[in-house]
Write a protein that holds these residues in place. Structure first.
Motif, mmCIF file in Angstrom:
data_model
loop_
_atom_site.group_PDB
_atom_site.id
_atom_site.type_symbol
_atom_site.label_atom_id
_atom_site.label_comp_id
_atom_site.label_asym_id
_atom_site.label_seq_id
_atom_site.Cartn_x
_atom_site.Cartn_y
_atom_site.Cartn_z
ATOM 1 N N PHE A 212 0.823 -1.054 -0.118
ATOM 2 C CA PHE A 212 0.186 -0.238 0.028
ATOM 3 C C PHE A 212 0.923 1.123 -0.131
ATOM 4 C CE2 PHE A 212 -3.595 -2.238 2.382
ATOM 5 C CZ PHE A 212 -4.081 -3.045 1.373
ATOM 6 N N SER A 214 0.697 4.246 -0.831
ATOM 7 C CA SER A 214 0.063 5.589 -0.121
ATOM 8 C C SER A 214 -1.442 5.416 0.336
ATOM 9 C CB SER A 214 0.226 6.642 -1.484
ATOM 10 O OG SER A 214 -0.739 6.190 -2.587
ATOM 11 N N GLN A 219 -8.075 7.599 4.525
ATOM 12 C CA GLN A 219 -7.094 7.290 5.283
ATOM 13 C C GLN A 219 -6.380 8.491 5.671
ATOM 14 O OE1 GLN A 219 -5.374 4.196 3.001
ATOM 15 N NE2 GLN A 219 -6.830 2.693 3.942
ATOM 16 N N GLY A 239 -15.097 0.715 -1.146
ATOM 17 C CA GLY A 239 -13.664 0.176 -1.774
ATOM 18 C C GLY A 239 -12.632 1.272 -1.751
ATOM 19 N N SER A 240 -12.771 2.306 -0.822
ATOM 20 C CA SER A 240 -11.761 3.488 -0.639
ATOM 21 C C SER A 240 -10.767 3.148 0.393
ATOM 22 C CB SER A 240 -12.467 4.906 -0.814
ATOM 23 O OG SER A 240 -13.184 4.901 0.154
ATOM 24 N N GLY A 241 -11.054 1.928 1.142
ATOM 25 C CA GLY A 241 -9.860 1.853 2.253
ATOM 26 C C GLY A 241 -10.562 2.307 3.835
ATOM 27 N N LYS A 242 -11.724 2.365 4.036
ATOM 28 C CA LYS A 242 -12.290 2.795 5.158
ATOM 29 C C LYS A 242 -11.929 1.974 6.143
ATOM 30 C CE LYS A 242 -16.588 3.236 3.740
ATOM 31 N NZ LYS A 242 -16.502 3.165 2.148
ATOM 32 N N THR A 243 -11.592 0.355 5.870
ATOM 33 C CA THR A 243 -11.318 -0.324 7.044
ATOM 34 C C THR A 243 -9.908 0.026 7.668
ATOM 35 O OG1 THR A 243 -12.257 -1.974 5.883
ATOM 36 C CG2 THR A 243 -11.086 -2.972 7.605
ATOM 37 N N HIS A 292 -8.886 -8.469 7.163
ATOM 38 C CA HIS A 292 -8.189 -7.268 6.926
ATOM 39 C C HIS A 292 -7.299 -6.883 7.943
ATOM 40 C CE1 HIS A 292 -6.789 -4.335 3.972
ATOM 41 N NE2 HIS A 292 -8.044 -3.469 4.029
ATOM 42 N N GLU A 360 -20.420 0.722 8.260
ATOM 43 C CA GLU A 360 -21.651 0.482 7.590
ATOM 44 C C GLU A 360 -22.884 1.200 8.376
ATOM 45 O OE1 GLU A 360 -21.713 -0.196 4.566
ATOM 46 O OE2 GLU A 360 -19.909 -1.239 4.306
ATOM 47 N N GLY A 558 -19.879 -3.441 1.923
ATOM 48 C CA GLY A 558 -18.712 -4.084 2.326
ATOM 49 C C GLY A 558 -17.805 -5.161 1.865
ATOM 50 N N ASP A 560 -15.134 -7.155 0.401
ATOM 51 C CA ASP A 560 -14.112 -6.853 -0.712
ATOM 52 C C ASP A 560 -13.548 -7.855 -1.228
ATOM 53 O OD1 ASP A 560 -12.038 -5.015 -1.419
ATOM 54 O OD2 ASP A 560 -10.577 -6.137 -0.178
ATOM 55 N N LYS A 562 -11.612 -9.535 -4.283
ATOM 56 C CA LYS A 562 -10.641 -9.043 -5.373
ATOM 57 C C LYS A 562 -10.919 -9.629 -6.703
ATOM 58 C CE LYS A 562 -7.225 -7.556 -2.903
ATOM 59 N NZ LYS A 562 -7.959 -7.355 -1.765
ATOM 60 N N ARG A 585 -19.123 -3.291 -5.310
ATOM 61 C CA ARG A 585 -18.357 -4.469 -5.000
ATOM 62 C C ARG A 585 -17.501 -4.660 -5.980
ATOM 63 N NH1 ARG A 585 -18.226 -3.684 -0.794
ATOM 64 N NH2 ARG A 585 -19.533 -2.175 -1.034
ATOM 65 N N ARG A 588 -12.888 -1.396 -6.975
ATOM 66 C CA ARG A 588 -12.457 -1.066 -5.648
ATOM 67 C C ARG A 588 -10.691 -0.755 -5.691
ATOM 68 N NH1 ARG A 588 -15.964 -2.287 -1.769
ATOM 69 N NH2 ARG A 588 -14.363 -2.633 -0.113
ATOM 70 N N ALA A 589 -10.453 -0.108 -4.849
ATOM 71 C CA ALA A 589 -9.234 0.306 -4.503
ATOM 72 C C ALA A 589 -8.300 1.030 -5.868
ATOM 73 C CB ALA A 589 -8.169 -0.906 -3.995
#
Ligand SMILES: Nc1ncnc2c1ncn2[C@@H]1O[C@H](COP(=O)(O)OP(=O)(O)OP(=O)(O)O)[C@@H](O)[C@H]1O
Length: 771
Positions: A212, A214, A219, A239-243, A292, A360, A558, A560, A562, A585, A588-589
């Motif tokens: 990852f 950046s 984040q 899919g923008s990395g909230k976790t 994750h 969520e 939620g 994720d 691949k 779904r 993502r990313a």
């Protein structure tokens, strides 16, 4: 009964001498050992599961069989062999390893350690002055980073730094499916873009290993705010990395506290408490969050944080034990409350959490989860102390909790967003009486600050940047045919199909199976293991790249997975938010993806409204430039009518087979039920007689029933005939405007065919969808 314990090397260190003595004296005495301590037992390590669907809670536990528990008056426990079992069978045998393993630690070591163990407990640490803590941390980080830089300049020498043993320990301690992958050391990527977020060297290493390079926008914005101790409400597209936006600060906190945790490790485990409770609306999502965050832990050197998964469909007792020693608890509200309310001291532990995460949030704070959420929030703040056996008077008088509340979603109902953002006022006064309102729950979140920090990184559009949205319009009775056509247009696309009902999931799955497509089902009536298995089969890197998952909205949020290239909405989603989450779904990313809505004429108005809501700005711009327009802001996909016509024979055969199978299943279930009822009444059951008396085939609904009955009456040989016919059709390519006899007619690019390019399903030139 099998007993399990967590495997903690630090605790082993502290107990080393005690254990050595106990084992020695045990071995020397007769079979009458009396009661034994936990470290006298011959624990056996639990093997790692081979498959994801066997994963429950912690890995790296140890278990033992044939043991009875003896409760002590001081609340502790001792053990003895079950009746009829020789005590020797449960006692850890003295071994050379024991001697070798512990020889290096003297009494002096533990004596030196003890004053530190008596230091302020970790709970009080959170009250430390934030500023001085931050400064201290900055200095530490600076030093650690310098150290890391020097090490990074000599990558080869650094490699052995993390021993295999340390690696395997961190893997076992955390819940990580990534750990099942190759654990070969990896050089990682440059993570200097994360500089400035004030992260620990451990996290830098993990991010580098996870590649990852950046931080995502959410984040970048959330991590510093959370590390600074703020409550945060975060909104960012799917899919923008909230976790990791909340996961990284939780791990940072864990690392900060680790020293103290380690010092406490020779205390009974019951004095440990989790630092975070992460609530999620579905089991699958909870599993994924655990996975994750587990990956972050597994990739972070010497970080042994334990993640406990508390979801339905798994053993309660096991989860109770896991929760008792967890650092991070991830769960669904129903099961979390079920376990907390058992009154085994768990509420007391949970009240000490430093972070409450509501993922969520718009879903969790509304339908379905209301009651459990209310119970959990009450318990965390002891509002109903009298009702809960777990809490006594003394605890009721404790100081209020100092936890941070983190609320995340890609979508927030307008009203909720306004309130969370502090733009509209809480309705005071009767709010506490209106216990069904979302406001009531929001208030119960009990933010530590008057106004949480509202971070919205995508105020313009909720959809992922790389997402293309299309619509296929078709006659209502031909949705199956158009669905099949779209699937054939996009071979080698991992596709997720959403429907609005469980019965539709079942039917479409069977239909596509009959058409020999690699398809799996997912809905909430499936057993938990089957649900996880479907996801794994659909998503594993070795799965067929054209695999298809047919699901209800249980998979909408939620998840994720691949490499999902395409989302198909077989039914128009019930709400705009559901459309956003379903479509999220894919793409993502930073990846690209497609979302295709299959729309019957009578659904067009609903779709226009839905699309208008989601793309209000886009629609408004189009309206401004073109005058009033009701155009749906989704791209229309033109499916070649010839393709549809050529696929029709396959589809009608597949439908007859599927309808017959489903009708047979239904008749069997009905028959079994009636037979059982007749048995109970003590009467004879004759299905023909029953059908006649029921007047099957006449009156309202009779047509459907007749068709079902006819379908169920297809004989075995008729079914076999249909299957053979379909198999034959499926073995041929669909011929588009060209006869195989005239391969040279110019409609076929023979070279491309020989190169194995083009769409294998069709013979002849197929105009690709410009989408
Ligand atoms: N900084 C990063 N760089 C690259 N990939 C990342 C980064 N952070 C997270 N990811 C990856 O992005 C994917 C999506 O992350 P995550 O599941 O947290 O998204 P989300 O915003 O919670 O989505 P949803 O709203 O659908 O729940 C994951 O596969 C994760 O590994």
């Amino acid at each position: 009964m099998g007993q399990k314990r967590a495997r903690d090397p630090k605790a082993q260190v502290a107990e080393a001498n005690k254990r050595k003595k106990a084992v020695k004296s045990d071995a020397a005495s007769s079979d009458d050992y009396g009661s034994l301590g936990v470290d006298d037992l011959n624990w056996k390590e639990v093997a790692m599961p081979d498959r994801m669907d066997d994963a429950e809670g912690f890995f790296g536990l140890e278990e033992i069989e044939g043991v009875d528990i003896i409760k002590q008056s001081d609340g502790g426990v001792q053990f003895k062999a079950k009746a009829g079992k020789p005590t020797k069978s449960i006692v850890k045998p003295p071994s050379e390893d024991d001697g070798d393993e512990w020889a290096g630690f003297s009494d002096e070591d533990s004596a030196k350690k003890s004053p530190a163990t008596e230091k302020t407990p970790a709970a009080t640490e959170v009250k430390e002055d934030k500023k001085s803590k931050k400064d201290k941390k900055k200095e530490q980080n600076k030093a650690k980073k310098e150290e890391q830089k020097t090490k990074e300049q000599k990558p080869k020498e650094q490699k052995p730094k993390e021993s295999k043993a340390a690696q395997s320990q961190s893997i076992k301690a955390a819940l990580s499916f990534a750990a099942l992958d190759d654990v070969e050391e990896d050089d990682g990527v440059d993570v200097s873009a994360w500089d400035g977020l004030n992260l620990s060297p451990e996290t830098f290493t993990a991010l580098s290993k996870m590649k990852f390079s950046s931080p995502s926008a959410i984040q970048k914005a959330s991590i510093p705010a959370i590390l600074d101790g703020h409550d945060v409400v975060g909104k960012a597209s799917t899919g923008s990395g909230k976790t990791l936006a909340f996961g990284i600060p939780i791990i940072e906190h864990y690392l900060d506290q680790r020293g103290k945790q380690e010092e406490q490790s020779d205390k009974p485990e019951k004095n440990k408490y989790p630092i975070a409770l992460i609530l999620s609306p579905t089991r699958e999502l909870a599993h994924q969050l655990g996975k994750h965050i587990g990956e972050l832990i597994a990739n972070s050197p010497d970080t042994n944080a334990r993640v406990a998964l508390i979801t339905g469909g798994m053993s309660i007792q096991k989860q109770q034990r896991q929760l008792a020693t967890a650092d991070i608890v991830v769960g669904t509200p129903g099961r979390v409350w079920e376990i907390l309310s058992t009154g085994t001291g768990l509420i007391r532990k949970m009240q000490k959490i430093q972070f409450l995460v509501v993922d969520e949030a718009d879903r969790l704070l509304s339908e379905g989860h209301f009651k459990e959420m209310e119970h959990i929030l009450n318990a965390l703040d002891k509002h109903q102390a009298g009702d809960i056996a777990d809490m006594d008077q003394e605890e009721e008088e404790e100081e209020p909790s100092n936890r941070q509340t983190l609320v995340f979603s890609a979508t927030f109902h307008k009203d909720l967003q306004q309130k969370l953002a502090g733009k509209s006022r809480w309705t005071s006064g009767d709010m506490l009486d209106n216990k069904e309102s979302m406001e009531y729950l929001l208030k119960k979140l009990n933010f530590r600050e008057e106004k949480p920090k509202f971070i919205d990184v995508n105020p313009e559009s909720q959809m992922a940047v790389g997402l293309k949205e299309g619509i296929v319009e078709c006659p209502a009775m031909e949705k199956d045919l158009y669905l099949y056509s779209v699937l054939l247009y996009y071979p080698k696309h991992r596709t997720l199909i959403f429907t609005n009902s469980i019965s539709a999931v079942r039917r479409i799955t069977q239909l596509l199976q009959a058409l020999q497509l690699p398809v799996f089902a997912l809905h909430s009536n499936m057993a938990q293991k089957a649900r996880l298995r479907s996801i794994e089969r659909f998503s594993s890197p070795t799965a067929n790249p054209s695999s298809i998952l047919v699901a209800t909205d249980v998979a909408a949020r939620g998840l994720d997975i691949k490499g999902v290239n395409c989302i198909i909405h077989y039914h128009v989603p019930r709400t705009a938010d559901a459309y956003v989450h379903r479509s999220g779904r894919t793409a993502r990313a930073g990846e690209s993806g497609k979302s295709i809505l299959i729309c019957a004429p009578d659904e067009v108005v609903g779709v226009a409204r839905l699309a208008g809501k989601i793309h209000s700005k886009k629609a408004k711009k189009a309206d401004d430039s073109n005058g009033p327009s009701k155009k749906i802001p989704l791209e229309s996909l033109d499916i070649d009518r010839r393709v549809v016509a050529r696929l029709r024979p396959r589809m009608s055969l597949a439908k007859r087979i599927t309808d017959s199978t489903i009708a047979k299943e239904k008749v069997n279930t009905e028959d079994n039920w009636l037979r059982a009822a007749a048995d109970d009444l003590g009467v004879e059951y004759d299905s023909d007689e029953f059908d006649q008396s029921k007047g099957r085939g006449r009156g309202r609904g009779g047509g459907r029933e007749r068709r079902e009955k006819e379908a169920s009456e297809l004989s075995k040989s008729e079914m076999a005939g249909l299957r053979a016919e379909l198999k034959q059709l499926l073995s041929q390519r669909v011929n588009i405007g060209v006869s195989e006899k005239y391969l040279t007619a110019g409609r076929i690019d023979i070279d491309a065919l020989l190169r194995g390019e083009g769409n294998d399903a069709f013979l002849g030139h197929l105009d690709p969808l410009t989408f």
